[in-house]
Design a protein around this motif. Structure first.
Motif, mmCIF file in Angstrom:
data_model
loop_
_atom_site.group_PDB
_atom_site.id
_atom_site.type_symbol
_atom_site.label_atom_id
_atom_site.label_comp_id
_atom_site.label_asym_id
_atom_site.label_seq_id
_atom_site.Cartn_x
_atom_site.Cartn_y
_atom_site.Cartn_z
ATOM 1 N N LYS A 119 1.677 12.148 4.268
ATOM 2 C CA LYS A 119 1.808 12.035 5.726
ATOM 3 C C LYS A 119 1.882 10.580 6.163
ATOM 4 O O LYS A 119 2.588 10.241 7.107
ATOM 5 C CB LYS A 119 0.624 12.732 6.411
ATOM 6 N N LYS A 120 1.137 9.737 5.457
ATOM 7 C CA LYS A 120 1.082 8.336 5.872
ATOM 8 C C LYS A 120 2.305 7.560 5.434
ATOM 9 O O LYS A 120 2.716 6.601 6.111
ATOM 10 C CB LYS A 120 -0.197 7.686 5.286
ATOM 11 N N ILE A 121 2.937 7.940 4.340
ATOM 12 C CA ILE A 121 4.031 7.117 3.824
ATOM 13 C C ILE A 121 5.404 7.765 3.985
ATOM 14 O O ILE A 121 6.415 7.158 3.642
ATOM 15 C CB ILE A 121 3.822 6.768 2.330
ATOM 16 N N SER A 122 5.467 8.979 4.506
ATOM 17 C CA SER A 122 6.746 9.699 4.557
ATOM 18 C C SER A 122 7.836 8.958 5.319
ATOM 19 O O SER A 122 9.012 9.053 4.986
ATOM 20 C CB SER A 122 6.534 11.082 5.178
ATOM 21 N N TYR A 123 7.432 8.233 6.346
ATOM 22 C CA TYR A 123 8.443 7.590 7.204
ATOM 23 C C TYR A 123 8.474 6.073 7.050
ATOM 24 O O TYR A 123 8.909 5.347 7.926
ATOM 25 C CB TYR A 123 8.173 7.956 8.680
ATOM 26 N N THR A 124 7.987 5.596 5.914
ATOM 27 C CA THR A 124 8.015 4.157 5.656
ATOM 28 C C THR A 124 9.129 3.825 4.680
ATOM 29 O O THR A 124 9.513 4.632 3.835
ATOM 30 C CB THR A 124 6.680 3.668 5.069
ATOM 31 N N ASN A 125 9.648 2.614 4.800
ATOM 32 C CA ASN A 125 10.722 2.172 3.902
ATOM 33 C C ASN A 125 10.221 2.014 2.483
ATOM 34 O O ASN A 125 10.949 2.253 1.507
ATOM 35 C CB ASN A 125 11.305 0.846 4.385
ATOM 36 N N ASP A 126 8.954 1.580 2.326
ATOM 37 C CA ASP A 126 8.415 1.310 1.004
ATOM 38 C C ASP A 126 8.296 2.589 0.173
ATOM 39 O O ASP A 126 8.301 2.538 -1.059
ATOM 40 C CB ASP A 126 7.031 0.654 1.101
ATOM 41 N N SER A 127 8.178 3.736 0.818
ATOM 42 C CA SER A 127 7.968 4.960 0.058
ATOM 43 C C SER A 127 9.262 5.442 -0.586
ATOM 44 O O SER A 127 9.233 6.326 -1.422
ATOM 45 C CB SER A 127 7.417 6.054 0.954
ATOM 46 N N TRP B 129 0.814 -1.220 0.000
ATOM 47 C CA TRP B 129 0.000 0.000 0.000
ATOM 48 C C TRP B 129 0.851 1.275 0.000
ATOM 49 O O TRP B 129 0.526 2.214 -0.753
ATOM 50 C CB TRP B 129 -0.961 0.006 1.196
ATOM 51 N N PRO B 130 1.917 1.404 0.801
ATOM 52 C CA PRO B 130 2.731 2.633 0.722
ATOM 53 C C PRO B 130 3.270 2.893 -0.680
ATOM 54 O O PRO B 130 3.349 4.047 -1.120
ATOM 55 C CB PRO B 130 3.860 2.375 1.732
ATOM 56 N N ARG B 131 3.631 1.827 -1.401
ATOM 57 C CA ARG B 131 4.126 2.003 -2.766
ATOM 58 C C ARG B 131 2.985 2.408 -3.707
ATOM 59 O O ARG B 131 3.184 3.218 -4.627
ATOM 60 C CB ARG B 131 4.804 0.725 -3.242
ATOM 61 N N LYS B 132 1.810 1.842 -3.486
ATOM 62 C CA LYS B 132 0.655 2.269 -4.282
ATOM 63 C C LYS B 132 0.352 3.739 -4.034
ATOM 64 O O LYS B 132 -0.010 4.477 -4.961
ATOM 65 C CB LYS B 132 -0.574 1.413 -3.941
ATOM 66 N N ALA B 133 0.487 4.172 -2.781
ATOM 67 C CA ALA B 133 0.245 5.576 -2.455
ATOM 68 C C ALA B 133 1.237 6.481 -3.179
ATOM 69 O O ALA B 133 0.877 7.550 -3.685
ATOM 70 C CB ALA B 133 0.333 5.784 -0.945
ATOM 71 N N LYS B 134 2.490 6.059 -3.283
ATOM 72 C CA LYS B 134 3.498 6.855 -3.988
ATOM 73 C C LYS B 134 3.168 6.938 -5.486
ATOM 74 O O LYS B 134 3.303 8.005 -6.104
ATOM 75 C CB LYS B 134 4.881 6.243 -3.793
#
Length: 498
Positions: free
Chosen positions: A490-498, A335-340
């Motif tokens: 905001k949701k993906i800024s601090y994830t590795n996937d982003s 999901w974080p990659r989909k968000a990007k």
């Protein structure tokens, strides 16, 4: 006891024959009924029967063994003599039935494969495209940076066919060991067909403009007039003309030859090429690698669909659409990659919305036209249905219509039908952002984190409800777009996937 075999072919009732001289009894072993019994419905019918002669054994006359005589010898010999014995009539019927259905399956399958192969050969005409282009290049009609590699050294070649229409050839290709996407035009339409394309197509490409003797200044005026018709009276069209001349100079010698000018003029009829030049510095637009005539090579994209898995067309035929959609959701990035990727699409919408040379309309926002690279940055795969707003309005406003269904270009650009004049209006109903949000709805909501699920759904539906005719649409457009981007970042800024 001696045993002899008699082969019979035919249909009829079994019999018990006696030979007085040798006192032989013929006992029918392989019948359509049980061994040594009479089947009242089928009798002793058979296709190929064996008879056993048992010397010195006397059995009762017809029906054989009806009184319950012992057939021990026959039963012992049956596995050796008739390994496939049994109800041969019923077995024959089953064989015929299975044979019929087998041939039916083979026939239907062969017909489907033939139709699909015929469609493939019609869709994928790369050899024809190459022949037309190379014939024009070798006679000096056209020129471009890709011509020599395509026609002389043959270091540019076509790979997997991605064409969806015969007039728009599209292939994965390799150019000097670099992957790319090769596109070529094949047919010519003398009228605008709103169900297919909004640009001319060529069957025999003439490349007759500009004519011999045309000066560079005259060519600039031709390009300027073309841009004015396509993009409207923009104040900075002269800058775009200069940019086009720089692109047309394929050999970088500071001069545009007649062959290069003819190639550039043919390419400028294509909306995708024009958009690639206008947005050449934007992150989500594939880079132009080279051209020859109206064939051009663009940057390759690692993943050529927003989601899903690529399957051979033979398998695709037998997959129900509902199951296919479920499969597509399984084969997506995290999901974080989909968000990007979704943020990339929103940024591309910004790029074409009131850009430096006017507004472009996205008339087909299906997932197959969008892709992404190994860093999960969105890349456009097919921009042929992204058209200048001014151009579309001029061509659709006087189109005859019976209902709103007659006022559609591509799949997503819709205007309304004025029932008083029976003509299509010029204003497109739905803006680009609403179409993009419609595509992203299922893509983002599936697997979204629970803490933002409700807010994300609310914002997406507000985005889908956008209308061009709404008051202060531009302000709402900017507000909704920025809110969506902010929520996702905001949701993906601090994830590795982003």
């Amino acid at each position: 006891m001696s045993i002899s075999f008699v082969h019979r072919v035919g249909f009829g009732f079994g019999s018990l024959k006696k030979k007085n001289k040798n006192k032989k009894t013929k006992l029918l072993l392989c019948s359509s009924g049980r061994l040594g019994t009479h089947d009242s419905s089928l009798g002793w019918s058979y296709l190929s029967l064996l008879s056993v002669e048992i010397k010195g054994v006397h059995r009762h006359p017809w029906p054989p063994c009806a009184s319950g005589c012992s057939l021990v010898a026959a039963q012992l010999l049956r596995p050796l003599l008739c390994p496939l014995s049994g109800n041969l009539a019923r077995l024959s019927y089953m064989r015929v039935k299975y044979l019929f259905f087998s041939w039916l399956v083979v026939f239907v399958g062969s017909w489907i494969i033939y139709v699909q192969y015929s469609t493939y050969t019609e869709l994928c005409r790369g050899k024809d495209c190459k022949k037309i282009i190379c014939d024009k290049y070798k006679t000096g009609v056209i020129d471009g940076p890709a011509c020599s590699s395509l026609c002389v050294t043959e270091t540019l070649y076509f790979g997997k066919c991605l064409s969806t229409k015969p007039n728009n050839q599209m292939y994965l290709g390799i150019w000097d060991n670099l992957p790319g996407v090769v596109k070529c035009q094949m047919e010519q339409a003398l009228h605008v067909d709103f169900g297919t394309e909004l640009e001319p197509r060529k069957e025999i490409v003439l490349f007759d403009k500009p004519t011999r003797g045309t000066t560079v200044q005259k060519f600039k005026e031709m390009v300027y007039s073309l841009f004015k018709a396509k993009l409207g009276d923009q104040g900075n069209l002269s800058e775009l003309v200069s940019l086009i001349l720089t692109v047309a100079d394929g050999d970088r010698d500071g001069q545009v030859s007649l062959g290069e000018a003819r190639s550039a003029w043919a390419l400028l009829q294509l909306n995708e090429f024009l958009l690639m030049v206008i947005l050449q510095d934007k992150e989500h637009t594939p880079k132009l690698m080279g051209f020859c005539g109206d064939l051009y090579v663009m940057e390759s994209v690692e993943y050529t669909s927003l989601y899903g898995i690529s399957l051979p067309w033979v398998i695709e035929l037998f997959i129900p659409s509902g199951f296919r959609r479920s499969m597509d959701q399984l084969f997506t990035p995290s999901w974080p990659r989909k968000a990007k990727i979704a943020i990339g699409l929103l940024e591309f919408v910004e790029d074409v919305f009131h850009g430096p040379y006017g507004n472009f309309l996205m008339c087909d926002t299906s997932a197959k036209n969008l892709g992404y690279n190994e860093k999960y940055d969105l890349k456009m795969v097919d921009m042929r249905k992204i058209v200048p707003e001014t151009n579309l309005k001029e061509l659709i406003k006087d189109r005859h219509c019976e209902s709103d269904l007659d006022c559609v270009y591509g799949t997503d650009c819709r205007t309304s039908c004025d029932q008083s004049t029976m003509k299509c209006t010029s204003e497109v109903i739905q803006p680009n952002l609403a179409k993009a949000c419609q595509l992203l709805k299922d893509y983002l909501l599936h697997g979204a984190p629970s803490e933002i699920q409700e807010e994300l759904e609310k914002q997406l539906y507000s985005c889908i409800a956008l209308k061009v005719t709404a008051n202060q649409m531009e302000m709402e457009h900017s507000l909704i777009l920025n809110n969506l981007k902010t929520l996702l970042w905001k949701k993906i800024s601090y994830t590795n996937d982003s």
